[in-house]
Scaffold this motif. Structure first.
Motif, PDB file in Angstrom:
ATOM      1  N   PHE A 215      -7.080 -54.345 -23.143  1.00 31.71           N
ATOM      2  CA  PHE A 215      -5.649 -54.585 -23.296  1.00 31.71           C
ATOM      3  C   PHE A 215      -5.353 -56.069 -23.513  1.00 31.71           C
ATOM      4  O   PHE A 215      -4.384 -56.411 -24.196  1.00 31.71           O
ATOM      5  N   THR A 219      -3.441 -56.118 -26.879  1.00 32.04           N
ATOM      6  CA  THR A 219      -2.001 -56.089 -26.620  1.00 32.04           C
ATOM      7  C   THR A 219      -1.468 -57.424 -26.126  1.00 32.04           C
ATOM      8  O   THR A 219      -0.602 -58.031 -26.769  1.00 32.04           O
ATOM      9  N   CYS A 223       0.592 -60.048 -28.615  1.00 34.53           N
ATOM     10  CA  CYS A 223       2.033 -60.148 -28.371  1.00 34.53           C
ATOM     11  C   CYS A 223       2.430 -61.560 -27.946  1.00 34.53           C
ATOM     12  O   CYS A 223       3.498 -62.054 -28.333  1.00 34.53           O
ATOM     13  N   VAL A 258       3.103 -52.864 -32.014  1.00 30.32           N
ATOM     14  CA  VAL A 258       2.042 -52.897 -30.993  1.00 30.32           C
ATOM     15  C   VAL A 258       2.423 -52.005 -29.816  1.00 30.32           C
ATOM     16  O   VAL A 258       1.592 -51.253 -29.277  1.00 30.32           O
ATOM     17  N   GLN A 262       0.407 -48.504 -28.260  1.00 30.24           N
ATOM     18  CA  GLN A 262      -0.015 -48.371 -26.867  1.00 30.24           C
ATOM     19  C   GLN A 262       0.663 -47.186 -26.190  1.00 30.24           C
ATOM     20  O   GLN A 262       0.070 -46.531 -25.337  1.00 30.24           O
ATOM     21  N   LEU A 279       5.928 -55.921 -22.891  1.00 33.27           N
ATOM     22  CA  LEU A 279       6.325 -55.741 -24.285  1.00 33.27           C
ATOM     23  C   LEU A 279       7.824 -55.937 -24.469  1.00 33.27           C
ATOM     24  O   LEU A 279       8.264 -56.553 -25.452  1.00 33.27           O
TER      25      LEU A 279
END
Length: 400
Positions: A215, A219, A223, A258, A262, A279
């Protein structure tokens, strides 16, 4: 072996497999242990996991005692199980569990001369695992496996782990999971009650810890870089509206994409996970960069336009009740320069304010660097850095 076959045939002549061993002597004790051969995958969308194990059970059946010289135990094929009583063990949270039958049914039986029976089955289990995804992907799930006997109360059959709780369930050293580490395995004896009676059962819990490296690479790091990319607009000339707006919109769409990828691997839980929080904050910062440029654009000292005012601006000026000349509008008046007043003008799109900017603009030097951009270059990175520090401190503390 012929003698063994004759003895077993003699025992089975009067054997009734529908009657449990023990009779009126009290509940039959079934001792159990388990060896885990492989485990995984763990599916978050179905909240289930799978494992392959050897389920071993032993009990006494006085009707199967035998006395043969130099023979203390006999190992038999799986066909012998069809002719004797055996525990009807089932898994309370099992889903589509199977017993491999290649090349033959994976089960064997061993009988000792004192009537002790040992049975081992190789099983492929799929069981439910109620995941709490509040701290996902920094969660430590605990997946249970619940065993019980079907149809016999605690007055008739009692299940017990054969070894101490820390050794009742063993696992091969080479068992690994792609996204988890097995932290610990613990067991306990339990009972289950319903309208019919109380039943004996067993529990084993697999305490897992999720790997966060995947992750971080897929991610969190992307991000974070996308949010940092949105800050580039603070260094772009405030007259370049297409460039700044396009950059802001692109960063929002990239972060949302993204998040959707997920979310596809998660069930639709009614609460926000730790990943959702991160996020959404990233999207908020990307959106704030666009709103920031809207404020910069509104408070910009626009250079005089050719052709005078537009129709909308002219209509706004004609409907004004003040009747004062724009040049006489005093910037220094406290009621006009207070932040709430300026914020309201920005929201309402006040043409008088914007045209005053036109009057005070310097045609020769052009637009200067906006003070809002200057402050944003420090405010956005510092606040996002504080959020990151709080986020990782809070959630990593929960996993330790």
């Amino acid at each position: 072996m012929r003698r063994v076959s004759l003895v077993l045939d003699q025992l089975l002549k009067t054997y009734d497999k529908s009657v449990r061993p023990g009779g009126e002597e009290g509940p039959l004790i079934i001792k159990t242990n388990m060896l885990v051969r492989s485990m995984g995958p763990i599916t978050e969308t179905k909240m289930a996991y799978s494992l392959q194990c050897y389920l071993r059970q032993s009990w006494y059946d006085q009707r199967l005692k035998f006395d043969l010289d130099n023979i203390t135990e006999v190992t038999l094929s799986n066909t012998f199980l069809k002719d004797i009583w055996k525990p009807n063990t089932y898994f309370l949270n099992g889903r589509l569990s199977t017993q491999p039958n290649i090349t033959v049914p994976n089960v064997f039986v061993r009988i000792r001369k004192n009537g002790s029976i040992y049975m081992s089955r190789r099983l492929t289990l799929n069981a439910g695992c109620p995941l709490n995804l509040l701290n996902y992907p920094m969660d430590d799930p605990v997946c249970p496996l619940l065993l019980a006997g079907y149809g016999y109360t605690t007055d008739e059959v009692v299940y017990q782990w054969q070894a101490p709780s820390e050794a009742a369930v063993d696992i091969y050293d080479d068992v690994t999971l792609s996204q988890f580490d097995i932290v610990s395995i613990w067991t306990k004896n339990n009972t289950y009650s319903n309208a019919i009676g109380t039943y004996s059962g067993l529990e084993v819990h697999f305490h897992l810890r999720r790997h966060i490296g995947f992750f971080m690479l897929q991610t969190y790091l992307p991000c974070t870089l996308i949010v940092c990319l949105s800050w580039v607009s603070f260094w772009i000339n405030r007259d370049a509206a297409p460039a700044r707006v396009l950059l802001g919109v692109t960063t929002i769409l990239s972060t949302a994409a993204v998040g959707l990828v997920q979310r596809d691997s998660l069930p639709r839980v009614p609460y926000a996970t730790a990943l959702d929080l991160f996020l959404n904050v990233c999207i908020f910062y990307n959106l704030a960069a666009i709103v920031q440029y809207a404020a910069v654009n509104y408070f910009t000292k626009i250079l005089p336009k050719e052709g005078g005012l537009s129709e909308d601006e002219d209509e706004e000026m004609n409907n004004s009740t003040s009747g004062n000349n724009l040049v006489a509008w005093k910037v220094g008046k406290s009621t006009q320069t207070m932040c709430p007043a300026l914020f309201c003008k920005c929201l309402l799109g006040n043409f008088r304010f914007r045209n005053k900017m036109v009057e005070t603009a310097d045609v020769m030097s052009g637009n200067s660097v906006s003070s809002i951009d200057i402050w944003s270059r420090y405010l956005f990175p510092c606040s996002f850095g504080l959020f990151q520090a709080f986020y990782w401190t809070w959630f990593l503390r929960l996993t330790l």
